[in-house]
Design a protein around this motif. Structure first.
Motif, PDB file in Angstrom:
ATOM      1  N   THR A 157      29.966  44.790  42.473  1.00  0.00           N
ATOM      2  CA  THR A 157      29.503  46.536  42.688  1.00  0.00           C
ATOM      3  C   THR A 157      30.399  47.397  41.916  1.00  0.00           C
ATOM      4  OG1 THR A 157      31.784  46.852  43.596  1.00  0.00           O
ATOM      5  CG2 THR A 157      30.064  46.011  45.356  1.00  0.00           C
ATOM      6  N   ALA A 158      29.044  48.812  42.169  1.00  0.00           N
ATOM      7  CA  ALA A 158      29.566  50.012  40.981  1.00  0.00           C
ATOM      8  C   ALA A 158      31.115  50.295  40.782  1.00  0.00           C
ATOM      9  CB  ALA A 158      28.692  51.305  41.175  1.00  0.00           C
ATOM     10  N   GLN A 159      31.631  50.187  41.847  1.00  0.00           N
ATOM     11  CA  GLN A 159      32.968  50.665  42.220  1.00  0.00           C
ATOM     12  C   GLN A 159      33.732  49.101  41.048  1.00  0.00           C
ATOM     13  OE1 GLN A 159      34.740  50.557  46.193  1.00  0.00           O
ATOM     14  NE2 GLN A 159      36.632  51.510  45.548  1.00  0.00           N
ATOM     15  N   GLU A 160      33.744  48.348  41.537  1.00  0.00           N
ATOM     16  CA  GLU A 160      34.429  46.789  41.513  1.00  0.00           C
ATOM     17  C   GLU A 160      34.224  47.447  39.427  1.00  0.00           C
ATOM     18  OE1 GLU A 160      34.283  43.444  44.735  1.00  0.00           O
ATOM     19  OE2 GLU A 160      32.510  43.965  42.837  1.00  0.00           O
ATOM     20  N   LYS A 161      32.793  47.675  39.196  1.00  0.00           N
ATOM     21  CA  LYS A 161      32.330  47.364  37.410  1.00  0.00           C
ATOM     22  C   LYS A 161      33.255  48.532  37.260  1.00  0.00           C
ATOM     23  CE  LYS A 161      27.586  45.897  38.143  1.00  0.00           C
ATOM     24  NZ  LYS A 161      26.501  46.232  37.481  1.00  0.00           N
ATOM     25  N   ALA A 162      33.396  49.290  38.015  1.00  0.00           N
ATOM     26  CA  ALA A 162      34.182  50.603  37.499  1.00  0.00           C
ATOM     27  C   ALA A 162      36.059  50.310  37.352  1.00  0.00           C
ATOM     28  CB  ALA A 162      34.678  51.709  38.203  1.00  0.00           C
ATOM     29  N   ILE A 163      36.228  49.565  38.121  1.00  0.00           N
ATOM     30  CA  ILE A 163      38.113  49.658  38.059  1.00  0.00           C
ATOM     31  C   ILE A 163      38.597  47.845  36.813  1.00  0.00           C
ATOM     32  CG2 ILE A 163      39.899  47.653  39.501  1.00  0.00           C
ATOM     33  CD1 ILE A 163      38.582  48.617  42.147  1.00  0.00           C
ATOM     34  N   ILE A 164      36.831  47.530  36.904  1.00  0.00           N
ATOM     35  CA  ILE A 164      37.462  46.753  35.798  1.00  0.00           C
ATOM     36  C   ILE A 164      37.356  47.666  34.319  1.00  0.00           C
ATOM     37  CG2 ILE A 164      36.302  44.861  34.437  1.00  0.00           C
ATOM     38  CD1 ILE A 164      34.881  43.817  36.966  1.00  0.00           C
ATOM     39  N   SER A 165      36.110  48.695  33.889  1.00  0.00           N
ATOM     40  CA  SER A 165      36.742  49.178  32.744  1.00  0.00           C
ATOM     41  C   SER A 165      38.090  50.004  32.551  1.00  0.00           C
ATOM     42  CB  SER A 165      35.252  50.110  32.647  1.00  0.00           C
ATOM     43  OG  SER A 165      34.174  49.409  32.734  1.00  0.00           O
ATOM     44  N   LYS A 166      38.107  50.157  33.717  1.00  0.00           N
ATOM     45  CA  LYS A 166      39.254  51.334  33.938  1.00  0.00           C
ATOM     46  C   LYS A 166      40.721  50.492  33.411  1.00  0.00           C
ATOM     47  CE  LYS A 166      42.171  54.476  36.425  1.00  0.00           C
ATOM     48  NZ  LYS A 166      42.140  55.472  38.146  1.00  0.00           N
ATOM     49  N   MET A 167      40.804  49.387  34.319  1.00  0.00           N
ATOM     50  CA  MET A 167      41.729  48.602  34.041  1.00  0.00           C
ATOM     51  C   MET A 167      41.978  47.849  31.847  1.00  0.00           C
ATOM     52  SD  MET A 167      42.111  45.898  36.791  1.00  0.00           S
ATOM     53  CE  MET A 167      43.791  44.974  36.481  1.00  0.00           C
ATOM     54  N   ILE A 168      40.146  47.467  31.491  1.00  0.00           N
ATOM     55  CA  ILE A 168      40.990  47.562  30.181  1.00  0.00           C
ATOM     56  C   ILE A 168      40.848  49.095  29.370  1.00  0.00           C
ATOM     57  CG2 ILE A 168      39.224  46.783  27.929  1.00  0.00           C
ATOM     58  CD1 ILE A 168      37.964  45.054  30.663  1.00  0.00           C
ATOM     59  N   ARG A 169      40.297  49.842  29.032  1.00  0.00           N
ATOM     60  CA  ARG A 169      40.369  51.549  28.992  1.00  0.00           C
ATOM     61  C   ARG A 169      41.835  51.890  29.014  1.00  0.00           C
ATOM     62  NH1 ARG A 169      37.197  53.948  31.415  1.00  0.00           N
ATOM     63  NH2 ARG A 169      38.015  55.120  32.983  1.00  0.00           N
ATOM     64  N   TYR A 170      42.607  51.954  29.945  1.00  0.00           N
ATOM     65  CA  TYR A 170      44.342  51.471  29.886  1.00  0.00           C
ATOM     66  C   TYR A 170      45.266  50.664  29.332  1.00  0.00           C
ATOM     67  CZ  TYR A 170      43.411  56.159  32.346  1.00  0.00           C
ATOM     68  OH  TYR A 170      42.944  57.120  32.343  1.00  0.00           O
ATOM     69  N   GLY A 171      44.493  49.636  28.653  1.00  0.00           N
ATOM     70  CA  GLY A 171      45.956  48.766  28.366  1.00  0.00           C
ATOM     71  C   GLY A 171      46.051  47.539  29.729  1.00  0.00           C
ATOM     72  N   LYS A 172      45.065  47.317  30.843  1.00  0.00           N
ATOM     73  CA  LYS A 172      45.857  46.398  31.189  1.00  0.00           C
ATOM     74  C   LYS A 172      44.507  45.530  32.126  1.00  0.00           C
ATOM     75  CE  LYS A 172      47.911  50.260  34.068  1.00  0.00           C
ATOM     76  NZ  LYS A 172      48.514  50.607  35.570  1.00  0.00           N
ATOM     77  N   GLY A 173      44.013  44.946  30.818  1.00  0.00           N
ATOM     78  CA  GLY A 173      43.263  44.377  30.396  1.00  0.00           C
ATOM     79  C   GLY A 173      43.424  42.393  31.162  1.00  0.00           C
TER      80      GLY A 173
END
Length: 284
Positions: A157-173
């Motif tokens: 989902t769009a929400q799941e994609k946003a969570i993935i991107s946010k985690m990577i952006r904040y160094g939590k990949g």
């Protein structure tokens, strides 16, 4: 069967299994696993190994890569420490290194090598062959039910994609996602991003798509699929033909359709084993 401990360049030990009832075999078939494509979920590997060992001169390697299980304990020979690898933290960039490690073992022990891959393992074989053109290692390929990644990930989902991107952006990949990716894979944000965004293994498609990897393959071989395969958007035969049409050796390749079975050849485990045996005999 004999356990294999195959060391990769990064030091991680991959656990494979060698079916070696045939003494002094000069031919080996290596089968690269797909996601969760282990002995338990894909029992056809047993049939292939035992069937190949039933004739003279052929061995079989069940070749686990990082994602054969969700988690599995292994060892790193460079760090000297235990590792937990699996589909939870696999990176698609490991592909060439993992396949290369198994091929190195095969080159040291056999004259003839055939490289097979099932599901995502077939995508890995395509990726490897797109940049490795030595006709002796391997001599041929077998693509078993390649995985259509775009189809597999369409439910994210769009929400799941946003969570993935946010985690990577904040160094939590390297942190585990708060939801099962694709509804069934517990994995890190970095691994999920590989599934969603990387073009390393997203190399087969329904209809149009980026077939640049297939277009660079110089080996010949065979492509196999079950006519009920549900990872192909509804038409397994056309899906397989479309892949082959983009391979330069298309006219030399064999297309094989296993009737009335799905992605893991349920109830047709011996039939797929017999298909692999016939291919090996024909090429030899």
């Amino acid at each position: 069967m004999k356990k294999l401990n195959i060391a990769t360049e990064r030091g991680t030990i991959l656990n494979g299994v060698l079916f070696d009832d045939t003494k002094n075999a000069d031919t080996v078939v290596i089968a690269i696993t797909g996601i969760h494509g282990n002995f338990y979920s894909n029992p056809f590997y047993y049939n292939i190994g035992e069937t190949l060992n039933g004739v003279g001169g052929i061995n079989f390697i069940y070749a686990q890569t990082n994602d054969a299980f969700s988690e599995i304990e292994t060892y790193n020979i460079k760090s000297g420490e235990k590792e937990i690898c699996g589909s939870w933290n696999e990176r698609f960039s490991y592909t060439d290194e993992d396949i290369g490690a198994y091929l190195k073992f095969a080159a040291e022990n056999y004259t003839h090598v055939i490289l097979a891959g099932h599901s995502l393992g077939a995508n890995k074989v395509i990726h490897y062959l797109s940049s490795h053109h030595d006709k002796n290692l391997p001599e041929h390929f077998i693509l078993l039910s390649p995985a259509n990644i775009s189809y597999m990930t369409k439910g994210v989902t769009a929400q799941e994609k946003a969570i993935i991107s946010k985690m990577i952006r904040y160094g939590k990949g390297e942190n585990i996602l708060p939801f099962p990716f694709m509804g069934w894979v517990i994995c890190t944000a970095n691994t999920a991003a590989d599934w969603r965004l990387s073009d390393i293994l997203n190399n087969v498609h329904v209809g149009d798509g980026d077939f640049s990897q297939a277009e660079k393959i110089t080996h010949s071989g065979a492509l196999v699929i079950g006519t009920y395969d549900n990872f192909t958007c509804g038409n397994p035969a056309e899906f397989l033909k479309n892949i082959n049409n983009h391979i330069p050796t298309a006219q030399e390749n064999k297309l094989i359709f296993i009737e009335k079975t799905g992605h893991t050849y349920q109830q047709k485990e011996q039939e797929i084993a017999d298909v692999v045996l016939k291919l090996v005999k024909d090429w030899n």
